[in-house]
Motif scaffolding. Structure first.
Motif, PDB file in Angstrom:
ATOM      1  N   ASN A  50      -1.149  -0.203   0.840  1.00  0.00           N
ATOM      2  CA  ASN A  50      -0.384  -1.320   0.290  1.00  0.00           C
ATOM      3  C   ASN A  50      -1.216  -2.257  -0.580  1.00  0.00           C
ATOM      4  O   ASN A  50      -0.750  -3.342  -0.931  1.00  0.00           O
ATOM      5  CB  ASN A  50       0.257  -2.123   1.434  1.00  0.00           C
ATOM      6  CG  ASN A  50       1.216  -1.278   2.255  1.00  0.00           C
ATOM      7  OD1 ASN A  50       2.000  -0.504   1.700  1.00  0.00           O
ATOM      8  ND2 ASN A  50       1.140  -1.407   3.572  1.00  0.00           N
ATOM      9  N   LEU A  51      -2.427  -1.822  -0.918  1.00  0.00           N
ATOM     10  CA  LEU A  51      -3.292  -2.671  -1.727  1.00  0.00           C
ATOM     11  C   LEU A  51      -3.061  -2.426  -3.217  1.00  0.00           C
ATOM     12  O   LEU A  51      -2.840  -1.298  -3.645  1.00  0.00           O
ATOM     13  CB  LEU A  51      -4.763  -2.391  -1.406  1.00  0.00           C
ATOM     14  CG  LEU A  51      -5.234  -2.698   0.009  1.00  0.00           C
ATOM     15  CD1 LEU A  51      -6.734  -2.486   0.115  1.00  0.00           C
ATOM     16  CD2 LEU A  51      -4.890  -4.132   0.400  1.00  0.00           C
ATOM     17  N   GLU A  52      -3.134  -3.487  -3.978  1.00  0.00           N
ATOM     18  CA  GLU A  52      -3.062  -3.366  -5.428  1.00  0.00           C
ATOM     19  C   GLU A  52      -4.471  -3.123  -5.955  1.00  0.00           C
ATOM     20  O   GLU A  52      -5.371  -3.931  -5.725  1.00  0.00           O
ATOM     21  CB  GLU A  52      -2.476  -4.642  -6.044  1.00  0.00           C
ATOM     22  CG  GLU A  52      -2.315  -4.551  -7.547  1.00  0.00           C
ATOM     23  CD  GLU A  52      -1.680  -5.795  -8.137  1.00  0.00           C
ATOM     24  OE1 GLU A  52      -1.625  -5.895  -9.371  1.00  0.00           O
ATOM     25  OE2 GLU A  52      -1.255  -6.673  -7.353  1.00  0.00           O
ATOM     26  N   ASP A  54      -7.712  -2.792  -8.362  1.00  0.00           N
ATOM     27  CA  ASP A  54      -8.318  -3.561  -9.450  1.00  0.00           C
ATOM     28  C   ASP A  54      -7.864  -5.021  -9.461  1.00  0.00           C
ATOM     29  O   ASP A  54      -7.754  -5.642 -10.518  1.00  0.00           O
ATOM     30  CB  ASP A  54      -8.033  -2.897 -10.807  1.00  0.00           C
ATOM     31  CG  ASP A  54      -8.465  -1.447 -10.841  1.00  0.00           C
ATOM     32  OD1 ASP A  54      -9.517  -1.135 -10.265  1.00  0.00           O
ATOM     33  OD2 ASP A  54      -7.748  -0.610 -11.424  1.00  0.00           O
ATOM     34  N   THR A  55      -7.600  -5.546  -8.285  1.00  0.00           N
ATOM     35  CA  THR A  55      -7.225  -6.949  -8.136  1.00  0.00           C
ATOM     36  C   THR A  55      -7.992  -7.533  -6.959  1.00  0.00           C
ATOM     37  O   THR A  55      -7.970  -6.960  -5.868  1.00  0.00           O
ATOM     38  CB  THR A  55      -5.714  -7.094  -7.876  1.00  0.00           C
ATOM     39  OG1 THR A  55      -4.985  -6.557  -8.985  1.00  0.00           O
ATOM     40  CG2 THR A  55      -5.328  -8.549  -7.675  1.00  0.00           C
ATOM     41  N   ILE A  57      -8.476  -9.372  -3.845  1.00  0.00           N
ATOM     42  CA  ILE A  57      -7.527  -9.734  -2.798  1.00  0.00           C
ATOM     43  C   ILE A  57      -7.978 -11.037  -2.139  1.00  0.00           C
ATOM     44  O   ILE A  57      -9.152 -11.182  -1.768  1.00  0.00           O
ATOM     45  CB  ILE A  57      -7.422  -8.604  -1.757  1.00  0.00           C
ATOM     46  CG1 ILE A  57      -6.952  -7.320  -2.441  1.00  0.00           C
ATOM     47  CG2 ILE A  57      -6.491  -8.979  -0.611  1.00  0.00           C
ATOM     48  CD1 ILE A  57      -7.220  -6.071  -1.639  1.00  0.00           C
ATOM     49  N   HIS A 185     -10.910   0.266  -6.169  1.00  0.00           N
ATOM     50  CA  HIS A 185     -10.816   0.934  -7.470  1.00  0.00           C
ATOM     51  C   HIS A 185     -10.914   2.442  -7.258  1.00  0.00           C
ATOM     52  O   HIS A 185     -11.782   2.920  -6.519  1.00  0.00           O
ATOM     53  CB  HIS A 185     -11.915   0.488  -8.430  1.00  0.00           C
ATOM     54  CG  HIS A 185     -11.864   1.221  -9.737  1.00  0.00           C
ATOM     55  ND1 HIS A 185     -10.862   1.002 -10.662  1.00  0.00           N
ATOM     56  CD2 HIS A 185     -12.646   2.215 -10.252  1.00  0.00           C
ATOM     57  CE1 HIS A 185     -11.049   1.817 -11.690  1.00  0.00           C
ATOM     58  NE2 HIS A 185     -12.117   2.559 -11.463  1.00  0.00           N
TER      59      HIS A 185
END
Length: 204
Positions: A50-52, A54-55, A57, A185
Motif C-alpha cells: 500500500n506504499l506509494e 518514490d514519495t 512517507i 523505489h
C-alpha cells in the motif's frame, strides 16, 4: 540434385536436434528458477503493497519494517533492525546476475562511502533469481568482486523478500532511525531523490 537434397535433409535434422536439446536444457535449468521466483512474488507479504513509490512517507504514517530472516551474512556479523535502531537503514533487494541490480551499485556504494559515518547502514538482501545465484560460494566471490563493502545477507528461501512484499529486482527500501519504512523505489534511477531521502532521514 538428389545429393543436394540429401545434404539439406541432414542439415535440417542436425538443426532440429540442437533445438530439441536447447529446449530441454532450458526447461531443466531456467524454468525451475523462474517458478521459484514467481511463487515467492505471488506469496508476498503486504509491507510495501500500500506504499506509494518514490514519495517520502510521513513518520506518523510509516509502518515498521519486517526483521531480516536468517541467512548467511557477508561483510558483517548478523544484523537485526533492533541492533540498527538509531541508524538509517537502506535495504536493497538484489542479485549478482541481475543487470539492472548491477547498474544501481555505483550509487549504492557511493552512499555507503559518504554516509556510513553519518548514520547510514546499507544492507544488501541477496534474493536469487537463477539457479547459480543460490550458491553461497558464488555469492561470497561476487560480493568482493563487485567491490561491495556493506553487509549482504542471503535470502535463498525468499523469507525476507516475502515479508517485505517485494515483487522485482532491484528494490530499494529506506528505513528511518526507528525502523519505519519511509521510502520505496523499484528498479533503476531516482538516485538523486533517494539520496535526498537519506540526507533527510539522517538529519532527523
Amino acid at each position: 540434385m538428389i545429393k543436394r537434397i540429401s545434404i539439406i535433409s541432414i542439415v535440417a535434422i542436425v538443426v532440429a536436434s540442437l533445438a530439441i536439446v536447447a529446449i530441454a536444457r532450458y526447461q531443466r535449468v531456467v524454468q525451475p528458477a523462474i517458478t521459484r521466483g514467481l511463487a515467492a512474488a505471488t506469496n508476498s507479504g503486504d509491507s510495501l503493497a500500500n506504499l506509494e513509490a518514490d514519495t517520502l512517507i510521513a513518520a506518523a504514517k510509516a509502518n515498521a519494517a519486517p526483521e531480516f530472516a536468517n541467512g548467511n551474512w557477508i561483510n558483517s556479523d548478523p544484523l537485526t533492525l533492533e541492533k540498527l535502531r538509531g541508524r538509517v537503514v537502506l535495504v536493497e533487494f538484489w542479485t549478482f546476475g541481475c543487470y539492472n541490480c548491477r547498474n544501481t551499485l555505483p550509487s549504492v556504494k557511493d552512499w555507503d562511502t559518504r554516509y556510513r559515518d553519518r548514520g547510514l547502514t546499507i544492507v544488501g538482501v541477496h534474493t536469487p533469481e537463477t539457479d547459480s545465484e543460490y550458491n553461497i560460494d558464488k555469492v561470497r566471490r561476487e560480493v568482493p568482486a563487485l567491490a561491495i563493502k556493506y553487509p549482504v545477507v542471503t535470502d535463498n528461501d525468499y523469507k525476507t523478500w516475502k515479508a517485505y512484499g517485494v515483487e522485482a529486482w532491484p528494490t530499494i527500501v529506506v528505513l528511518d532511525k526507528q525502523g519505519r519504512i519511509r521510502w520505496l523505489h523499484v528498479g533503476e534511477g531516482h538516485y538523486g531523490e533517494t539520496e535526498d531521502v537519506i540526507k533527510t532521514l539522517v538529519a532527523e
